[in-house]
Write an enzyme that holds these catalytic residues in place. Structure first.
Site, short mmCIF file in Angstrom:
data_model
loop_
_atom_site.label_atom_id
_atom_site.label_comp_id
_atom_site.label_asym_id
_atom_site.label_seq_id
_atom_site.Cartn_x
_atom_site.Cartn_y
_atom_site.Cartn_z
N THR A 7 -8.29 23.02 -32.61
CA THR A 7 -7.28 23.61 -33.63
C THR A 7 -6.72 25.63 -33.54
O THR A 7 -7.60 25.46 -33.02
CB THR A 7 -7.49 23.99 -35.01
OG1 THR A 7 -6.92 24.10 -36.00
CG2 THR A 7 -9.47 24.74 -35.63
N ASP A 8 -5.90 25.68 -34.02
CA ASP A 8 -5.09 27.23 -33.80
C ASP A 8 -6.42 28.35 -34.68
O ASP A 8 -6.31 29.45 -34.48
CB ASP A 8 -3.71 27.26 -34.33
CG ASP A 8 -3.23 27.00 -35.83
OD1 ASP A 8 -4.47 26.40 -36.15
OD2 ASP A 8 -2.15 27.34 -36.28
N GLU A 9 -6.75 27.33 -35.70
CA GLU A 9 -8.16 28.12 -36.57
C GLU A 9 -8.90 28.62 -35.39
O GLU A 9 -9.73 30.20 -36.16
CB GLU A 9 -8.34 27.17 -37.61
CG GLU A 9 -7.53 26.63 -38.70
CD GLU A 9 -7.78 26.16 -39.83
OE1 GLU A 9 -8.77 27.03 -40.22
OE2 GLU A 9 -6.98 25.67 -40.24
N TYR A 58 -15.14 26.76 -41.23
CA TYR A 58 -14.65 25.05 -40.67
C TYR A 58 -14.35 25.78 -39.20
O TYR A 58 -14.86 25.20 -38.23
CB TYR A 58 -13.36 24.97 -40.89
CG TYR A 58 -12.55 23.77 -40.20
CD1 TYR A 58 -12.82 22.23 -39.68
CD2 TYR A 58 -11.31 24.84 -39.80
CE1 TYR A 58 -11.88 22.15 -38.69
CE2 TYR A 58 -10.67 23.50 -39.10
CZ TYR A 58 -10.63 22.66 -38.93
OH TYR A 58 -9.85 21.79 -37.92
N LYS A 70 -15.83 24.91 -35.86
CA LYS A 70 -14.39 23.93 -34.31
C LYS A 70 -14.92 25.10 -33.44
O LYS A 70 -14.60 23.85 -32.52
CB LYS A 70 -12.74 23.47 -34.89
CG LYS A 70 -13.21 23.49 -35.36
CD LYS A 70 -13.35 21.36 -35.27
CE LYS A 70 -11.87 21.07 -34.44
NZ LYS A 70 -12.37 19.82 -34.15
P1 NAD Z 1 -9.43 13.96 -41.20
O1 NAD Z 1 -10.42 14.63 -41.96
O2 NAD Z 1 -8.02 13.28 -41.59
O3 NAD Z 1 -10.64 12.64 -40.37
C1 NAD Z 1 -11.94 13.37 -40.34
C2 NAD Z 1 -12.41 12.09 -39.54
O4 NAD Z 1 -13.52 11.84 -39.06
C3 NAD Z 1 -12.48 10.79 -40.76
O5 NAD Z 1 -12.09 9.48 -40.15
C4 NAD Z 1 -13.96 10.88 -41.40
O6 NAD Z 1 -15.03 9.54 -41.92
C5 NAD Z 1 -14.72 10.68 -40.06
N1 NAD Z 1 -16.23 11.29 -39.73
C6 NAD Z 1 -15.81 12.66 -39.89
N2 NAD Z 1 -17.54 12.78 -39.85
C7 NAD Z 1 -17.54 12.07 -39.08
C8 NAD Z 1 -18.74 11.90 -38.10
N3 NAD Z 1 -19.83 12.41 -38.47
N4 NAD Z 1 -18.56 10.42 -37.25
C9 NAD Z 1 -17.77 9.87 -37.46
N5 NAD Z 1 -17.38 10.40 -37.91
C10 NAD Z 1 -16.43 10.83 -38.83
O7 NAD Z 1 -8.68 14.76 -40.60
P2 NAD Z 1 -7.89 14.69 -39.44
O8 NAD Z 1 -7.29 15.81 -40.91
O9 NAD Z 1 -7.39 13.61 -38.51
O10 NAD Z 1 -8.12 15.60 -38.03
C11 NAD Z 1 -8.18 15.32 -36.71
C12 NAD Z 1 -9.06 16.57 -35.82
O11 NAD Z 1 -7.36 17.50 -35.67
C13 NAD Z 1 -10.24 17.16 -36.08
O12 NAD Z 1 -11.51 16.97 -35.29
C14 NAD Z 1 -9.76 18.77 -36.59
O13 NAD Z 1 -10.49 20.08 -36.94
C15 NAD Z 1 -8.16 18.46 -35.77
N6 NAD Z 1 -6.49 19.38 -36.79
C16 NAD Z 1 -6.19 18.97 -37.80
C17 NAD Z 1 -5.41 19.55 -37.99
C18 NAD Z 1 -5.14 18.69 -39.36
O14 NAD Z 1 -3.48 20.09 -39.45
N7 NAD Z 1 -5.19 18.12 -39.63
C19 NAD Z 1 -4.82 20.29 -37.64
C20 NAD Z 1 -5.55 21.15 -36.12
C21 NAD Z 1 -6.39 20.41 -35.60
O1 TDX Z 2 -4.10 23.59 -52.66
C1 TDX Z 2 -3.26 24.62 -51.41
N1 TDX Z 2 -3.11 25.52 -51.60
C2 TDX Z 2 -2.26 26.20 -51.47
O2 TDX Z 2 -1.53 27.34 -50.66
C3 TDX Z 2 -3.84 23.99 -50.72
C4 TDX Z 2 -4.69 22.52 -50.16
C5 TDX Z 2 -3.49 24.95 -49.72
N2 TDX Z 2 -2.55 26.40 -49.64
C6 TDX Z 2 -2.47 27.16 -48.48
C7 TDX Z 2 -3.60 27.03 -47.46
C8 TDX Z 2 -2.79 27.68 -46.66
O3 TDX Z 2 -2.14 29.06 -46.11
O4 TDX Z 2 -1.81 26.03 -47.85
C9 TDX Z 2 -1.85 25.95 -46.32
C10 TDX Z 2 -2.39 24.87 -45.84
O5 TDX Z 2 -3.63 24.58 -46.37
P1 TDX Z 2 -4.22 23.54 -46.34
O6 TDX Z 2 -3.55 22.38 -46.20
O7 TDX Z 2 -5.76 23.28 -46.58
O8 TDX Z 2 -4.40 23.76 -44.02
P2 TDX Z 2 -5.76 24.91 -43.49
O9 TDX Z 2 -6.28 25.68 -44.34
O10 TDX Z 2 -4.05 25.92 -42.44
O11 TDX Z 2 -5.84 24.07 -42.44
C11 TDX Z 2 -5.44 23.20 -41.80
O12 TDX Z 2 -4.89 23.12 -40.65
C12 TDX Z 2 -5.20 23.11 -39.62
C13 TDX Z 2 -5.97 21.60 -41.48
O13 TDX Z 2 -6.63 21.22 -42.62
C14 TDX Z 2 -7.53 21.65 -40.16
O14 TDX Z 2 -7.96 20.77 -40.23
C15 TDX Z 2 -6.86 22.18 -38.92
O15 TDX Z 2 -7.16 22.31 -38.69
#
Ligand code: NAD
Ligand code: TDX
Length: 337
Positions: free
Chosen positions: A123-125, A150, A154
């Site tokens: 992630t960019d975080e 988190y 990562k």
């Molecule tokens: P998500 O939370 O939707 O899904 C995570 C999945 O991993 C789920 O199906 C969960 O059951 C499984 N999981 C969790 N713990 C586990 C374990 N111990 N063993 C096996 N499976 C397990 O997440 P996502 O949004 O699909 O993100 C996927 C990946 O991308 C993550 O590594 C996250 O850090 C990264 N990422 C997500 C975003 C985003 O915006 N969603 C952005 C940047 C990076």
């Molecule tokens: O209820 C809300 N109100 C609000 O203002 C929620 C849930 C979020 N927010 C804000 C927080 C952030 O600035 O919106 C932005 C996006 O929030 P999230 O959807 O929780 O995402 P973020 O915290 O940015 O992280 C996501 O992007 C990077 C993913 O959850 C991570 O897994 C990924 O690594």
């Protein structure tokens, strides 16, 4: 090609499996997922009967299971993680277990089984927070400065992946992407929470002043980028993936969703800010564009409209997720609403 996908029942992982099996029907996928609250087998109903798809319910921290599953695998694509920043603030422990220890267990097994590629989704975080006033962007050389539990977990996993490359020669690649959106995203995250709350005529919580900026990436564009990195990416390298060229604040994205749904934005409710809330993420994705020819296939407006349509048509999918445990979580997370 035999591929082990971890976390394939989650948001991005399930989109990736659907994308991959359509594009590469000759490949075989094993999906290892623990089915935590974020994992949902219903995401995969379009592929779960295919002969080249196999689901295994299990934890990436289970070394014996991981070792068995790695046998005969060419590529590991590692999505499994605890992914929600707000939950990591409440209870970091499980983030360390899954995101750090789980990744370590996978890496050890990949090495032992001479996996040809270990691709790690990050992630960019991990890069921390930019100032609203500056025009800087994160790139592959930005120093790590994670600020939430988190992000710290990562960052640790990224370091471990690169350590396995430098120390043991494991063939790895890493992608650091920005906020994804699209079908099958859990309604705890901003975009699906906003869409579904508007449809249900519920308040839309905005943390702080709503001026925080995220770099929104449509999940299918992300899957295509991973595909390119697997095919043409350089071993030991990192690729940053973002979706935008212009800054868009949370309030702007929320207002876009109100407009797409043709609703007044009176449901917007400012709530207490997230502790340590990163102000801005912005990605310079010129490396993946230049080296691999990747770029998003449509604009934010177009992808967001498609996303809103998907949630409008798939109410049963998200209504189930917003019941039970989620109601308890929602009350605790948003006491001001
Ligand atoms: P998500 O939370 O939707 O899904 C995570 C999945 O991993 C789920 O199906 C969960 O059951 C499984 N999981 C969790 N713990 C586990 C374990 N111990 N063993 C096996 N499976 C397990 O997440 P996502 O949004 O699909 O993100 C996927 C990946 O991308 C993550 O590594 C996250 O850090 C990264 N990422 C997500 C975003 C985003 O915006 N969603 C952005 C940047 C990076
Ligand atoms: O209820 C809300 N109100 C609000 O203002 C929620 C849930 C979020 N927010 C804000 C927080 C952030 O600035 O919106 C932005 C996006 O929030 P999230 O959807 O929780 O995402 P973020 O915290 O940015 O992280 C996501 O992007 C990077 C993913 O959850 C991570 O897994 C990924 O690594």
């Amino acid at each position: 090609m035999n591929i082990l996908v971890t976390g394939g029942a989650g948001f991005i992982g399930s989109n990736f499996i659907i994308y991959w099996l359509k594009k590469h029907p000759q490949d075989r996928i094993v999906n290892l997922d623990a089915l935590t609250y974020a994992g949902n087998p219903e995401n995969l109903t379009s592929v779960d009967q295919l002969p080249n798809y196999r689901f295994v319910k299990g934890n990436i921290c289970n070394a014996k299971l991981v070792s068995q599953l790695c046998k005969g695998i060419d590529i590991v694509v590692h999505f499994a993680a605890e992914s929600h920043v707000d939950r990591s603030i409440k209870d970091p422990g499980v983030f360390l277990e899954t995101n750090v220890s789980g990744t370590h267990i996978l890496l050890k097994s990949a090495l032992k089984n001479k996996i040809k590629r270990f691709h790690h989704i990050s992630t960019d975080e991990v890069f921390g927070s930019l100032d609203l006033s500056e025009n800087k962007k994160f790139n592959e050389n930005t120093p790590y400065f994670p600020r939430s539990p988190y992000a710290a977990s990562k960052a640790a996993s990224d370091h471990l992946v690169l350590a396995f490359y430098h120390t043991y020669g494991l063939p790895v690649t890493i992608t650091n992407c920005s906020n994804n959106y699209g079908p099958y995203q859990h309604p705890e995250k901003l975009i699906p929470l906003t869409i579904t709350n508007i449809i249900e005529n519920k308040k839309v919580p905005v943390y702080g002043d709503g001026k925080n900026i995220r770099d929104w990436l449509y999940v299918e564009d992300h899957c295509r980028a991973i595909d390119l990195v697997l095919k043409e990416g350089k071993i030991g390298e990192t690729y940053c993936i973002g979706g935008l060229l212009k800054d868009v604040s949370n309030l702007e994205i929320i207002r876009m969703i109100f407009r797409i749904l043709k609703k007044e934005d009176s449901l917007i409710s400012f709530v207490k800010d997230r502790p340590g809330h990163d102000r801005k993420y912005a990605i310079d994705w010129s490396k993946i564009k230049k080296d691999l020819g990747w770029q998003p296939e449509a604009t934010l407006e177009e992808w967001l409209t498609k996303t809103v349509e998907w949630y409008s048509k798939n109410r049963v999918w998200w209504q189930k997720l917003k019941k039970g445990q989620f109601e308890i979580y929602f009350k605790q997370q948003y006491p001001d609403l």
